[in-house]
Design a protein around this motif. Sequence first.
Motif, PDB file in Angstrom:
ATOM      1  N   ASP A 179       7.801   0.484   4.057  1.00  0.00           N
ATOM      2  CA  ASP A 179       7.188   0.917   2.795  1.00  0.00           C
ATOM      3  C   ASP A 179       5.690   0.634   2.777  1.00  0.00           C
ATOM      4  O   ASP A 179       4.909   1.408   2.248  1.00  0.00           O
ATOM      5  CB  ASP A 179       7.857   0.244   1.589  1.00  0.00           C
ATOM      6  CG  ASP A 179       9.241   0.797   1.312  1.00  0.00           C
ATOM      7  OD1 ASP A 179       9.525   1.930   1.737  1.00  0.00           O
ATOM      8  OD2 ASP A 179      10.037   0.091   0.666  1.00  0.00           O
ATOM      9  N   PHE A 180       5.291  -0.487   3.372  1.00  0.00           N
ATOM     10  CA  PHE A 180       3.874  -0.819   3.427  1.00  0.00           C
ATOM     11  C   PHE A 180       3.135   0.180   4.314  1.00  0.00           C
ATOM     12  O   PHE A 180       2.080   0.685   3.953  1.00  0.00           O
ATOM     13  CB  PHE A 180       3.674  -2.247   3.942  1.00  0.00           C
ATOM     14  CG  PHE A 180       2.292  -2.772   3.721  1.00  0.00           C
ATOM     15  CD1 PHE A 180       1.957  -3.396   2.537  1.00  0.00           C
ATOM     16  CD2 PHE A 180       1.323  -2.639   4.700  1.00  0.00           C
ATOM     17  CE1 PHE A 180       0.665  -3.875   2.318  1.00  0.00           C
ATOM     18  CE2 PHE A 180       0.040  -3.115   4.502  1.00  0.00           C
ATOM     19  CZ  PHE A 180      -0.286  -3.731   3.306  1.00  0.00           C
ATOM     20  N   SER A 181       3.722   0.501   5.474  1.00  0.00           N
ATOM     21  CA  SER A 181       3.105   1.481   6.382  1.00  0.00           C
ATOM     22  C   SER A 181       2.974   2.839   5.714  1.00  0.00           C
ATOM     23  O   SER A 181       1.937   3.495   5.816  1.00  0.00           O
ATOM     24  CB  SER A 181       3.937   1.633   7.657  1.00  0.00           C
ATOM     25  OG  SER A 181       3.859   0.477   8.430  1.00  0.00           O
TER      26      SER A 181
ATOM     27  N   LEU B  71       0.631   3.417  -6.343  1.00  0.00           N
ATOM     28  CA  LEU B  71       1.165   3.299  -4.989  1.00  0.00           C
ATOM     29  C   LEU B  71       1.609   1.862  -4.713  1.00  0.00           C
ATOM     30  O   LEU B  71       2.697   1.626  -4.177  1.00  0.00           O
ATOM     31  CB  LEU B  71       0.101   3.733  -3.981  1.00  0.00           C
ATOM     32  CG  LEU B  71       0.429   3.611  -2.513  1.00  0.00           C
ATOM     33  CD1 LEU B  71       1.633   4.470  -2.166  1.00  0.00           C
ATOM     34  CD2 LEU B  71      -0.779   4.024  -1.690  1.00  0.00           C
ATOM     35  N   ALA B  72       0.793   0.906  -5.085  1.00  0.00           N
ATOM     36  CA  ALA B  72       1.108  -0.507  -4.852  1.00  0.00           C
ATOM     37  C   ALA B  72       2.404  -0.910  -5.561  1.00  0.00           C
ATOM     38  O   ALA B  72       3.181  -1.709  -5.039  1.00  0.00           O
ATOM     39  CB  ALA B  72      -0.052  -1.390  -5.303  1.00  0.00           C
ATOM     40  N   GLU B  73       2.648  -0.326  -6.719  1.00  0.00           N
ATOM     41  CA  GLU B  73       3.861  -0.658  -7.471  1.00  0.00           C
ATOM     42  C   GLU B  73       5.130  -0.198  -6.761  1.00  0.00           C
ATOM     43  O   GLU B  73       6.220  -0.671  -7.077  1.00  0.00           O
ATOM     44  CB  GLU B  73       3.797  -0.050  -8.868  1.00  0.00           C
ATOM     45  CG  GLU B  73       2.801  -0.728  -9.763  1.00  0.00           C
ATOM     46  CD  GLU B  73       2.676  -0.055 -11.126  1.00  0.00           C
ATOM     47  OE1 GLU B  73       3.467   0.860 -11.433  1.00  0.00           O
ATOM     48  OE2 GLU B  73       1.778  -0.454 -11.878  1.00  0.00           O
ATOM     49  N   THR B  74       5.011   0.704  -5.798  1.00  0.00           N
ATOM     50  CA  THR B  74       6.191   1.197  -5.091  1.00  0.00           C
ATOM     51  C   THR B  74       6.571   0.315  -3.905  1.00  0.00           C
ATOM     52  O   THR B  74       7.627   0.527  -3.310  1.00  0.00           O
ATOM     53  CB  THR B  74       5.978   2.645  -4.572  1.00  0.00           C
ATOM     54  OG1 THR B  74       4.987   2.635  -3.535  1.00  0.00           O
ATOM     55  CG2 THR B  74       5.560   3.580  -5.694  1.00  0.00           C
TER      56      THR B  74
ATOM     57  N   LEU C 282      -2.168  -5.117  -4.962  1.00  0.00           N
ATOM     58  CA  LEU C 282      -0.966  -5.934  -5.096  1.00  0.00           C
ATOM     59  C   LEU C 282      -1.298  -7.323  -5.651  1.00  0.00           C
ATOM     60  O   LEU C 282      -0.553  -7.871  -6.456  1.00  0.00           O
ATOM     61  CB  LEU C 282      -0.253  -6.044  -3.747  1.00  0.00           C
ATOM     62  CG  LEU C 282       0.420  -4.763  -3.269  1.00  0.00           C
ATOM     63  CD1 LEU C 282       0.768  -4.868  -1.793  1.00  0.00           C
ATOM     64  CD2 LEU C 282       1.655  -4.458  -4.099  1.00  0.00           C
ATOM     65  N   MET C 283      -2.423  -7.890  -5.229  1.00  0.00           N
ATOM     66  CA  MET C 283      -2.825  -9.200  -5.744  1.00  0.00           C
ATOM     67  C   MET C 283      -3.149  -9.146  -7.226  1.00  0.00           C
ATOM     68  O   MET C 283      -3.022 -10.143  -7.931  1.00  0.00           O
ATOM     69  CB  MET C 283      -4.016  -9.747  -4.958  1.00  0.00           C
ATOM     70  CG  MET C 283      -3.641 -10.229  -3.577  1.00  0.00           C
ATOM     71  SD  MET C 283      -5.000 -11.066  -2.731  1.00  0.00           S
ATOM     72  CE  MET C 283      -5.847  -9.683  -2.001  1.00  0.00           C
ATOM     73  N   ALA C 284      -3.543  -7.980  -7.718  1.00  0.00           N
ATOM     74  CA  ALA C 284      -3.867  -7.816  -9.133  1.00  0.00           C
ATOM     75  C   ALA C 284      -2.639  -7.436  -9.965  1.00  0.00           C
ATOM     76  O   ALA C 284      -2.755  -7.242 -11.171  1.00  0.00           O
ATOM     77  CB  ALA C 284      -4.944  -6.749  -9.288  1.00  0.00           C
ATOM     78  N   SER C 285      -1.488  -7.367  -9.326  1.00  0.00           N
ATOM     79  CA  SER C 285      -0.259  -6.977 -10.022  1.00  0.00           C
ATOM     80  C   SER C 285       0.070  -7.948 -11.155  1.00  0.00           C
ATOM     81  O   SER C 285      -0.166  -9.146 -11.064  1.00  0.00           O
ATOM     82  CB  SER C 285       0.908  -6.954  -9.017  1.00  0.00           C
ATOM     83  OG  SER C 285       2.123  -6.744  -9.682  1.00  0.00           O
ATOM     84  N   SER C 286       0.650  -7.398 -12.224  1.00  0.00           N
ATOM     85  CA  SER C 286       1.097  -8.246 -13.332  1.00  0.00           C
ATOM     86  C   SER C 286       2.400  -8.973 -12.975  1.00  0.00           C
ATOM     87  O   SER C 286       2.791  -9.908 -13.647  1.00  0.00           O
ATOM     88  CB  SER C 286       1.300  -7.410 -14.595  1.00  0.00           C
ATOM     89  OG  SER C 286       2.257  -6.393 -14.364  1.00  0.00           O
ATOM     90  N   ASP C 287       3.050  -8.547 -11.898  1.00  0.00           N
ATOM     91  CA  ASP C 287       4.263  -9.204 -11.400  1.00  0.00           C
ATOM     92  C   ASP C 287       3.815 -10.416 -10.567  1.00  0.00           C
ATOM     93  O   ASP C 287       3.235 -10.260  -9.487  1.00  0.00           O
ATOM     94  CB  ASP C 287       5.058  -8.217 -10.540  1.00  0.00           C
ATOM     95  CG  ASP C 287       6.317  -8.810  -9.935  1.00  0.00           C
ATOM     96  OD1 ASP C 287       6.363 -10.047  -9.713  1.00  0.00           O
ATOM     97  OD2 ASP C 287       7.251  -8.046  -9.668  1.00  0.00           O
TER      98      ASP C 287
END
Length: 107
Positions: free
Chosen positions: A13-15, A45-48, A92-97
């Motif tokens: 998924d990352f690739s 995209l990052a959320e996926t 991803l680092m800025a994700s609220s998760d």
Amino acid sequence: KASIAMPALLPDDFSAGLEQVPDRAFSNWVAGDRASDECEQLRALAETIPVDELGRLHSALSQLAEAGEVTWRELDAAGVHKDSFLAILVALMASSDSDCAGTASAA
């Protein structure tokens, strides 16, 4: 030195996400233009990308470091566009998760 196969280095998924990062996403993010269409697309995209994929990425990068490999050289040799790689990580680092943000920060 042990060599790590690139498929193990970058989870699927990352690739796949790297290939979809908009061209100006990283430069816009760094410039603070996070409301741009490119950054909005980057966030979506990052959320996926599942958190477990980030865990596998972290493990693979750690193995490279322990083996004495130069991570950027390995990524470059695999054809990974560094701006795309960094763009996804900062999003991803800025994700609220908090699990996602913490795991991305460790990678």
